[in-house]
Design an enzyme around this catalytic site. Structure first.
Site, mmCIF file in Angstrom:
data_model
loop_
_atom_site.group_PDB
_atom_site.id
_atom_site.type_symbol
_atom_site.label_atom_id
_atom_site.label_comp_id
_atom_site.label_asym_id
_atom_site.label_seq_id
_atom_site.Cartn_x
_atom_site.Cartn_y
_atom_site.Cartn_z
ATOM 1 N N ASN A 124 0.890 -1.121 0.044
ATOM 2 C CA ASN A 124 -0.015 -0.080 0.125
ATOM 3 C C ASN A 124 0.846 1.210 -0.127
ATOM 4 O O ASN A 124 1.498 1.528 1.134
ATOM 5 C CB ASN A 124 -0.871 -0.096 1.219
ATOM 6 C CG ASN A 124 -1.764 1.055 1.485
ATOM 7 O OD1 ASN A 124 -1.870 2.081 0.439
ATOM 8 N ND2 ASN A 124 -2.185 1.509 2.426
ATOM 9 N N LYS A 164 0.112 4.194 -0.207
ATOM 10 C CA LYS A 164 -0.414 5.406 0.241
ATOM 11 C C LYS A 164 -0.313 6.587 -0.507
ATOM 12 O O LYS A 164 -0.290 6.508 -1.660
ATOM 13 C CB LYS A 164 -0.054 5.759 1.854
ATOM 14 C CG LYS A 164 -0.228 4.518 2.377
ATOM 15 C CD LYS A 164 0.059 4.712 4.083
ATOM 16 C CE LYS A 164 0.253 3.348 4.899
ATOM 17 N NZ LYS A 164 0.179 3.563 6.122
ATOM 18 N N HIS A 215 -9.486 0.779 5.156
ATOM 19 C CA HIS A 215 -8.286 1.026 6.019
ATOM 20 C C HIS A 215 -8.273 1.995 7.076
ATOM 21 O O HIS A 215 -9.281 2.780 7.034
ATOM 22 C CB HIS A 215 -7.550 1.811 5.024
ATOM 23 C CG HIS A 215 -6.125 1.631 5.275
ATOM 24 N ND1 HIS A 215 -5.164 2.698 6.200
ATOM 25 C CD2 HIS A 215 -4.781 0.705 5.230
ATOM 26 C CE1 HIS A 215 -4.014 2.378 6.386
ATOM 27 N NE2 HIS A 215 -3.693 1.428 5.777
ATOM 28 N N GLU A 243 -6.855 4.473 8.115
ATOM 29 C CA GLU A 243 -6.673 5.925 7.745
ATOM 30 C C GLU A 243 -7.933 6.501 7.071
ATOM 31 O O GLU A 243 -8.305 7.548 7.304
ATOM 32 C CB GLU A 243 -5.463 6.047 6.855
ATOM 33 C CG GLU A 243 -4.020 5.831 7.637
ATOM 34 C CD GLU A 243 -2.899 5.221 6.820
ATOM 35 O OE1 GLU A 243 -2.998 5.515 5.460
ATOM 36 O OE2 GLU A 243 -2.167 5.103 7.278
ATOM 37 N N GLU A 255 -5.346 -5.585 10.703
ATOM 38 C CA GLU A 255 -4.387 -4.259 10.815
ATOM 39 C C GLU A 255 -4.453 -3.645 12.079
ATOM 40 O O GLU A 255 -5.424 -2.530 11.950
ATOM 41 C CB GLU A 255 -4.445 -3.266 9.538
ATOM 42 C CG GLU A 255 -4.194 -3.707 8.385
ATOM 43 C CD GLU A 255 -3.346 -2.867 7.386
ATOM 44 O OE1 GLU A 255 -2.552 -3.002 6.735
ATOM 45 O OE2 GLU A 255 -4.063 -1.761 7.063
ATOM 46 N N GLY A 276 2.427 2.155 10.657
ATOM 47 C CA GLY A 276 3.231 3.094 10.570
ATOM 48 C C GLY A 276 3.933 3.619 11.742
ATOM 49 O O GLY A 276 4.416 4.745 11.757
ATOM 50 N N SER A 285 3.489 -2.216 10.163
ATOM 51 C CA SER A 285 4.845 -2.206 10.432
ATOM 52 C C SER A 285 5.508 -3.532 9.869
ATOM 53 O O SER A 285 6.566 -3.903 10.621
ATOM 54 C CB SER A 285 5.034 -1.778 11.720
ATOM 55 O OG SER A 285 4.717 -0.759 11.765
#
Ligand code: PEP
Length: 249
Positions: free
Chosen positions: A10, A12, A94, A96, A166, A172, A211
């Site tokens: 991904n 991003k 996701h 985010e 996730e 991250g 991560s």
């Protein structure tokens, strides 16, 4: 049941024509793999990446779709448009998107429905925040996020989607879940799905994301219920990403 592993990058909101060309050319040097290798560029680069990966085994994903099919929705990108660029997968839910763009469970579920209608395979992301983990709500949260999708598309549709566990605290942050922590949740997600369909629970691929690095990936991939990885930061480095693909076998 043997499930093919998937290693998905991904990207991003990162990259430029130049950096993407370098990255893909690096990935194209990879030896053949039994795993499916997927990359998810930002929308403007889909066409570029489609051309670069053509004839290779690398598969394209998108990072989002509109909730709408077409029309007066300035700035949105529809599921049908993605088909024009050979996109197979779309990331949905996701963390985010959930946290920064208020994508509630119902919105995620309606996007999953739309993606399936347009022949895309959703990668449905689920996972708990640190506060939720500390309150022992990990499974409750993952099950709620999955149930919202089952309620809209039905359990049978899970034959045509991939789940990515996730944990939000691991995305991250450099703080990956341990292989055992990931396995525990993946196994519990499979058990939850089995309450609706045993065959779906055995077939569905469940990726871990948060991560993931080359150095931690082999332990993860040894876990029986971990069917691959969704990789953010490390997917922007060809060598690192290739090492993760190699670890997946
Ligand atoms: C992600 O964005 O899905 C992700 C897992 O990111 P990172 O690998 O950087 O934690």
């Amino acid at each position: 049941m043997i499930r093919q592993k998937i290693v998905a990058g991904n990207w991003k909101m990162n990259g430029s024509k130049e950096s993407i060309s370098l990255l893909i050319n690096g990935l194209l040097e990879m030896e053949g793999s039994n795993s499916e290798v997927v990359v998810a560029p930002s929308f403007p680069y889909l066409s570029q990446v489609e051309s670069l990966v053509s004839g290779s085994a690398i598969v394209l994903a998108a990072q989002n779709i509109s909730q709408e099919v077409k029309g007066a929705f300035t700035g949105e990108v529809s599921a049908s448009m993605l088909g024009d660029f050979g996109v197979k997968y779309v990331l949905l839910g996701h963390s985010e998107r959930r946290s920064l763009y208020n994508e509630e469970d119902e919105i995620v579920a309606s996007k999953v429905k739309l993606a399936l209608e347009f022949g895309l395979t959703p990668m449905l992301c689920v996972g708990e925040t640190l506060a939720e983990r500390e309150a022992c709500k990990t499974l409750e949260v993952c099950e709620r996020q999955i149930q919202a999708v089952i309620d809209v598309v039905g359990i049978a549709a899970f034959d045509n989607l991939v789940i990515a566990y996730e944990p939000v605290w691991a995305i991250g942050t450099g703080l990956s879940a341990s292989a055992e922590q990931a396995q525990d949740v993946h196994k519990a997600i499979r058990a939850f799905l089995a309450q609706s369909s045993e065959s779906v629970s055995q077939k569905v691929q469940i990726l871990y994301g948060g991560s993931v690095k080359a150095s931690t990936s082999s332990a993860l991939f040894k876990m029986p219920d971990v069917d691959g990885a969704l990789v953010g930061g490390a997917s922007l480095d060809a060598k690192e990403f290739i090492a993760i693909v190699k670890a997946a076998g």
